[in-house]
Structures are given as C-alpha cells and as structure tokens.
Design a protein around this motif. Structure first.
Motif, PDB file in Angstrom:
ATOM      1  N   MET A 147       3.357 -20.221   4.184  1.00  0.00           N
ATOM      2  CA  MET A 147       3.090 -19.905   2.789  1.00  0.00           C
ATOM      3  C   MET A 147       4.203 -18.999   2.265  1.00  0.00           C
ATOM      4  O   MET A 147       5.105 -18.614   2.975  1.00  0.00           O
ATOM      5  N   SER A 148       4.080 -18.614   1.044  1.00  0.00           N
ATOM      6  CA  SER A 148       5.139 -17.829   0.401  1.00  0.00           C
ATOM      7  C   SER A 148       5.140 -16.376   0.868  1.00  0.00           C
ATOM      8  O   SER A 148       4.150 -15.862   1.391  1.00  0.00           O
ATOM      9  N   ASP A 149       6.254 -15.719   0.628  1.00  0.00           N
ATOM     10  CA  ASP A 149       6.371 -14.299   0.962  1.00  0.00           C
ATOM     11  C   ASP A 149       5.351 -13.471   0.195  1.00  0.00           C
ATOM     12  O   ASP A 149       4.847 -12.470   0.705  1.00  0.00           O
ATOM     13  N   LEU A 150       5.052 -13.886  -1.043  1.00  0.00           N
ATOM     14  CA  LEU A 150       4.093 -13.151  -1.861  1.00  0.00           C
ATOM     15  C   LEU A 150       2.693 -13.209  -1.243  1.00  0.00           C
ATOM     16  O   LEU A 150       1.996 -12.200  -1.173  1.00  0.00           O
ATOM     17  N   VAL A 151       2.290 -14.376  -0.766  1.00  0.00           N
ATOM     18  CA  VAL A 151       0.978 -14.528  -0.142  1.00  0.00           C
ATOM     19  C   VAL A 151       0.928 -13.733   1.155  1.00  0.00           C
ATOM     20  O   VAL A 151      -0.056 -13.032   1.433  1.00  0.00           O
ATOM     21  N   ASP A 152       1.991 -13.815   1.940  1.00  0.00           N
ATOM     22  CA  ASP A 152       2.058 -13.026   3.172  1.00  0.00           C
ATOM     23  C   ASP A 152       2.015 -11.530   2.860  1.00  0.00           C
ATOM     24  O   ASP A 152       1.325 -10.759   3.520  1.00  0.00           O
ATOM     25  N   GLY A 153       2.765 -11.136   1.824  1.00  0.00           N
ATOM     26  CA  GLY A 153       2.789  -9.732   1.432  1.00  0.00           C
ATOM     27  C   GLY A 153       1.431  -9.240   0.970  1.00  0.00           C
ATOM     28  O   GLY A 153       1.041  -8.108   1.269  1.00  0.00           O
ATOM     29  N   PHE A 154       0.702 -10.088   0.269  1.00  0.00           N
ATOM     30  CA  PHE A 154      -0.636  -9.702  -0.179  1.00  0.00           C
ATOM     31  C   PHE A 154      -1.534  -9.451   1.028  1.00  0.00           C
ATOM     32  O   PHE A 154      -2.226  -8.438   1.095  1.00  0.00           O
ATOM     33  N   GLY A 155      -1.498 -10.352   1.978  1.00  0.00           N
ATOM     34  CA  GLY A 155      -2.316 -10.181   3.184  1.00  0.00           C
ATOM     35  C   GLY A 155      -1.954  -8.929   3.951  1.00  0.00           C
ATOM     36  O   GLY A 155      -2.831  -8.188   4.409  1.00  0.00           O
ATOM     37  N   ARG A 156      -0.656  -8.650   4.074  1.00  0.00           N
ATOM     38  CA  ARG A 156      -0.223  -7.443   4.776  1.00  0.00           C
ATOM     39  C   ARG A 156      -0.640  -6.190   4.014  1.00  0.00           C
ATOM     40  O   ARG A 156      -0.987  -5.179   4.623  1.00  0.00           O
ATOM     41  N   ALA A 157      -0.618  -6.267   2.684  1.00  0.00           N
ATOM     42  CA  ALA A 157      -1.036  -5.116   1.876  1.00  0.00           C
ATOM     43  C   ALA A 157      -2.525  -4.838   2.075  1.00  0.00           C
ATOM     44  O   ALA A 157      -2.929  -3.685   2.253  1.00  0.00           O
ATOM     45  N   VAL A 158      -3.334  -5.883   2.069  1.00  0.00           N
ATOM     46  CA  VAL A 158      -4.778  -5.708   2.294  1.00  0.00           C
ATOM     47  C   VAL A 158      -5.000  -5.088   3.673  1.00  0.00           C
ATOM     48  O   VAL A 158      -5.762  -4.127   3.818  1.00  0.00           O
ATOM     49  N   ARG A 159      -4.317  -5.629   4.678  1.00  0.00           N
ATOM     50  CA  ARG A 159      -4.467  -5.092   6.035  1.00  0.00           C
ATOM     51  C   ARG A 159      -4.036  -3.626   6.089  1.00  0.00           C
ATOM     52  O   ARG A 159      -4.697  -2.795   6.712  1.00  0.00           O
ATOM     53  N   HIS A 160      -2.920  -3.305   5.433  1.00  0.00           N
ATOM     54  CA  HIS A 160      -2.431  -1.923   5.411  1.00  0.00           C
ATOM     55  C   HIS A 160      -3.498  -0.975   4.860  1.00  0.00           C
ATOM     56  O   HIS A 160      -3.832   0.029   5.498  1.00  0.00           O
ATOM     57  N   PHE A 161      -4.009  -1.280   3.674  1.00  0.00           N
ATOM     58  CA  PHE A 161      -4.995  -0.395   3.056  1.00  0.00           C
ATOM     59  C   PHE A 161      -6.283  -0.329   3.879  1.00  0.00           C
ATOM     60  O   PHE A 161      -6.914   0.721   3.952  1.00  0.00           O
ATOM     61  N   ARG A 162      -6.647  -1.434   4.507  1.00  0.00           N
ATOM     62  CA  ARG A 162      -7.843  -1.431   5.366  1.00  0.00           C
ATOM     63  C   ARG A 162      -7.619  -0.547   6.587  1.00  0.00           C
ATOM     64  O   ARG A 162      -8.464   0.294   6.927  1.00  0.00           O
ATOM     65  N   GLU A 163      -6.485  -0.702   7.243  1.00  0.00           N
ATOM     66  CA  GLU A 163      -6.215   0.066   8.461  1.00  0.00           C
ATOM     67  C   GLU A 163      -6.025   1.556   8.169  1.00  0.00           C
ATOM     68  O   GLU A 163      -6.423   2.387   8.978  1.00  0.00           O
ATOM     69  N   VAL A 164      -5.422   1.887   7.017  1.00  0.00           N
ATOM     70  CA  VAL A 164      -5.266   3.300   6.630  1.00  0.00           C
ATOM     71  C   VAL A 164      -6.635   3.971   6.560  1.00  0.00           C
ATOM     72  O   VAL A 164      -6.779   5.149   6.908  1.00  0.00           O
ATOM     73  N   ARG A 165      -7.632   3.214   6.140  1.00  0.00           N
ATOM     74  CA  ARG A 165      -8.984   3.754   6.026  1.00  0.00           C
ATOM     75  C   ARG A 165      -9.750   3.713   7.356  1.00  0.00           C
ATOM     76  O   ARG A 165     -10.851   4.226   7.461  1.00  0.00           O
ATOM     77  N   GLY A 166      -9.152   3.059   8.351  1.00  0.00           N
ATOM     78  CA  GLY A 166      -9.804   2.965   9.652  1.00  0.00           C
ATOM     79  C   GLY A 166     -10.964   1.984   9.666  1.00  0.00           C
ATOM     80  O   GLY A 166     -11.865   2.099  10.493  1.00  0.00           O
TER      81      GLY A 166
END
Length: 75
Positions: A1-20
């Motif tokens: 998929m596109s970099d934007l879709v990959d980036g969105f998924g990584r952003a969601v994961r980032h914010f989720r993991e920051v919160r534990g």
C-alpha cells in the motif's frame, strides 16, 4: 500500500504504545474489531474517515494531530 497508509498505521501504533495500551484495549475504546485494528496498524487496510475519527477520539487526540504525525512518518 502507499506510504501514507503505512504512515497512518504507524502513527496509530505510536500513539497506542505511548499510552501503554494493547491493541485489544484501543479497539474496545474505538468500538473496532481488534483484528481490523491490527490490519490498520500494519498498513494493510485503508480506514475510513469515520474509523480515523474513532481512533483519534479513543486516543484522546485530534484527527489533525493523528494525520500530521502520519504525514511526518511517511515523509
């Protein structure tokens, strides 16, 4: 998929993991299926704007912040 879709998924994961939080916890807060959330985080699906809004609300951030982080990761 596109970099934007990959980036969105990584952003969601980032914010989720920051919160534990687990995927299961975030999925429940966002009223989404855990398997679907995993696909979003891996960039395997393109979430709707409604889903993006649910995720942002569940994470306690604005959609603009989520998309900004997504764009920064894709760049």
């Amino acid at each position: 998929m596109s970099d934007l879709v990959d980036g969105f998924g990584r952003a969601v994961r980032h914010f989720r993991e920051v919160r534990g939080w687990s995927q299961e916890f975030l999925a429940e807060k966002a009223d989404l299926n855990r398997s679907y959330l995993g696909e979003v985080e891996r960039g395997q699906v393109i979430p709707s704007l409604e889903t993006a809004g649910k995720l942002a609300a569940a994470l306690g951030i604005s959609m603009s912040r989520l998309f900004f982080h997504c764009e920064q990761r894709a760049a």
